[in-house]
Design a protein around this motif. Structure first.
Motif, mmCIF file in Angstrom:
data_model
loop_
_atom_site.group_PDB
_atom_site.id
_atom_site.type_symbol
_atom_site.label_atom_id
_atom_site.label_comp_id
_atom_site.label_asym_id
_atom_site.label_seq_id
_atom_site.Cartn_x
_atom_site.Cartn_y
_atom_site.Cartn_z
ATOM 1 N N SER A 20 0.824 -1.212 0.000
ATOM 2 C CA SER A 20 0.000 0.000 0.000
ATOM 3 C C SER A 20 0.858 1.261 0.000
ATOM 4 O O SER A 20 0.484 2.268 -0.611
ATOM 5 N N LEU A 21 1.989 1.234 0.666
ATOM 6 C CA LEU A 21 2.875 2.395 0.645
ATOM 7 C C LEU A 21 3.390 2.667 -0.769
ATOM 8 O O LEU A 21 3.479 3.823 -1.193
ATOM 9 N N GLU A 22 3.721 1.585 -1.478
ATOM 10 C CA GLU A 22 4.153 1.738 -2.870
ATOM 11 C C GLU A 22 3.019 2.318 -3.714
ATOM 12 O O GLU A 22 3.234 3.210 -4.541
ATOM 13 N N GLU A 23 1.824 1.803 -3.496
ATOM 14 C CA GLU A 23 0.661 2.292 -4.228
ATOM 15 C C GLU A 23 0.393 3.753 -3.873
ATOM 16 O O GLU A 23 0.034 4.561 -4.732
ATOM 17 N N LEU A 24 0.602 4.083 -2.624
ATOM 18 C CA LEU A 24 0.359 5.446 -2.149
ATOM 19 C C LEU A 24 1.271 6.451 -2.870
ATOM 20 O O LEU A 24 0.834 7.550 -3.229
ATOM 21 N N LYS A 25 2.519 6.065 -3.112
ATOM 22 C CA LYS A 25 3.489 6.955 -3.767
ATOM 23 C C LYS A 25 3.034 7.351 -5.169
ATOM 24 O O LYS A 25 3.269 8.478 -5.603
ATOM 25 N N SER A 26 2.408 6.418 -5.859
ATOM 26 C CA SER A 26 2.049 6.678 -7.254
ATOM 27 C C SER A 26 0.565 7.018 -7.442
ATOM 28 O O SER A 26 0.085 7.059 -8.565
ATOM 29 N N ASN A 34 -7.207 8.619 -4.240
ATOM 30 C CA ASN A 34 -6.810 7.245 -3.940
ATOM 31 C C ASN A 34 -5.984 7.184 -2.652
ATOM 32 O O ASN A 34 -6.113 6.245 -1.875
ATOM 33 N N ARG A 35 -5.136 8.176 -2.425
ATOM 34 C CA ARG A 35 -4.355 8.213 -1.181
ATOM 35 C C ARG A 35 -5.278 8.269 0.029
ATOM 36 O O ARG A 35 -5.065 7.563 1.020
ATOM 37 N N LEU A 36 -6.307 9.105 -0.067
ATOM 38 C CA LEU A 36 -7.252 9.226 1.044
ATOM 39 C C LEU A 36 -8.002 7.908 1.276
ATOM 40 O O LEU A 36 -8.234 7.514 2.415
ATOM 41 N N THR A 37 -8.344 7.211 0.204
ATOM 42 C CA THR A 37 -9.029 5.916 0.321
ATOM 43 C C THR A 37 -8.140 4.908 1.034
ATOM 44 O O THR A 37 -8.592 4.175 1.922
ATOM 45 N N ILE A 38 -6.865 4.871 0.653
ATOM 46 C CA ILE A 38 -5.916 3.951 1.285
ATOM 47 C C ILE A 38 -5.741 4.296 2.763
ATOM 48 O O ILE A 38 -5.776 3.407 3.636
ATOM 49 N N LEU A 39 -5.600 5.565 3.058
ATOM 50 C CA LEU A 39 -5.432 5.974 4.456
ATOM 51 C C LEU A 39 -6.683 5.648 5.287
ATOM 52 O O LEU A 39 -6.585 5.217 6.435
ATOM 53 N N GLU A 40 -7.846 5.828 4.685
ATOM 54 C CA GLU A 40 -9.097 5.503 5.377
ATOM 55 C C GLU A 40 -9.151 3.999 5.694
ATOM 56 O O GLU A 40 -9.522 3.595 6.789
ATOM 57 N N LYS A 41 -8.750 3.188 4.733
ATOM 58 C CA LYS A 41 -8.745 1.734 4.911
ATOM 59 C C LYS A 41 -7.856 1.354 6.098
ATOM 60 O O LYS A 41 -8.246 0.544 6.951
ATOM 61 N N TYR A 42 -6.679 1.942 6.172
ATOM 62 C CA TYR A 42 -5.763 1.599 7.250
ATOM 63 C C TYR A 42 -6.177 2.197 8.584
ATOM 64 O O TYR A 42 -5.882 1.626 9.643
ATOM 65 N N THR A 43 -6.883 3.284 8.556
ATOM 66 C CA THR A 43 -7.415 3.834 9.800
ATOM 67 C C THR A 43 -8.459 2.876 10.379
ATOM 68 O O THR A 43 -8.450 2.585 11.572
ATOM 69 N N ARG A 44 -9.340 2.359 9.506
ATOM 70 C CA ARG A 44 -10.338 1.376 9.962
ATOM 71 C C ARG A 44 -9.646 0.119 10.495
ATOM 72 O O ARG A 44 -10.020 -0.422 11.532
ATOM 73 N N LEU A 45 -8.631 -0.336 9.791
ATOM 74 C CA LEU A 45 -7.896 -1.527 10.223
ATOM 75 C C LEU A 45 -7.245 -1.300 11.590
ATOM 76 O O LEU A 45 -7.286 -2.166 12.459
#
Length: 154
Positions: free
Chosen positions: A71-77, A82-93
Motif C-alpha cells: 500500500s505504501l508503494e501504491e500510495l506513492k504513485s 486514492n491516497r485518502l481511500t488507502i489511508l481511510e482503509k488503514y485507519t479502519r484496520l
C-alpha cells in the motif's frame, strides 16, 4: 505414553471432563485424574495454545506488513483521492486491531478468573474431604472477594 493415555489427553484437549473421558475409555475417573496429573495435561494444553496463538499472531503480523508495504508503494504513485481511500482503509484496520487487542485482554482476564475460581473450588473440596467445615464455609462465602483481591494484585 500409552495409547489409552494419549487418547484420554486428546479427549481432554477437546473439552471432555474427566468423568466423560473415563466413561468413554472404560477407565476409572481416578485413573484419568492420575493421567492428568502425571502427564501435566493442563500445562501441556496451555503451552500448546500459547504456541498456536503465537504462530497465528506472527503470521498475521507478517501478512499485515506485506500489505502495508504494498500500500505504501501504491500510495506513492496514487492521486490524492486514492491516497485518502488507502489511508481511510488503514485507519479502519487500526481501530479493528485495537478492538481485538482489548477483547484479548478481556478474554485473558476471564481465563485467569476461571483458574482462580477452580483453585478455590479445589481447596474447598480438599477442606470437605479433610472434614474442615470452617475452611469450606469460608471459601464458599468469600470466593468472589478472593477472586477480586487476586485480580487487583495481578
Amino acid at each position: 505414553m500409552e495409547l489409552k493415555q494419549k487418547r484420554a489427553y486428546e479427549l481432554y484437549k477437546n473439552g471432555m471432563n474427566l468423568t466423560q473421558i473415563a466413561n468413554t475409555l472404560g477407565l476409572s475417573r481416578q485413573t484419568v485424574s492420575n493421567y492428568r496429573k502425571k502427564f501435566n495435561w493442563d500445562e501441556t494444553l496451555l503451552s500448546e495454545h500459547s504456541l498456536d496463538a503465537q504462530a497465528k499472531e506472527k503470521e498475521f503480523i507478517l501478512e499485515l506488513i506485506k500489505e502495508w508495504d504494498a500500500s505504501l508503494e501504491e500510495l506513492k504513485s496514487s492521486d490524492l483521492t486514492n491516497r485518502l481511500t488507502i489511508l481511510e482503509k488503514y485507519t479502519r484496520l487500526y481501530y479493528k486491531l485495537k478492538n481485538i487487542n482489548q477483547a484479548s485482554a478481556k478474554t485473558a482476564k476471564l481465563k485467569k478468573d476461571e483458574i482462580i475460581k477452580q483453585t478455590i473450588s479445589n481447596i474447598a473440596r480438599l477442606a470437605i474431604k479433610l472434614n474442615d467445615q470452617a475452611v469450606a464455609e469460608f471459601l464458599s462465602t468469600n470466593s468472589d472477594t478472593i477472586v477480586e483481591m487476586v485480580d487487583d494484585r495481578t
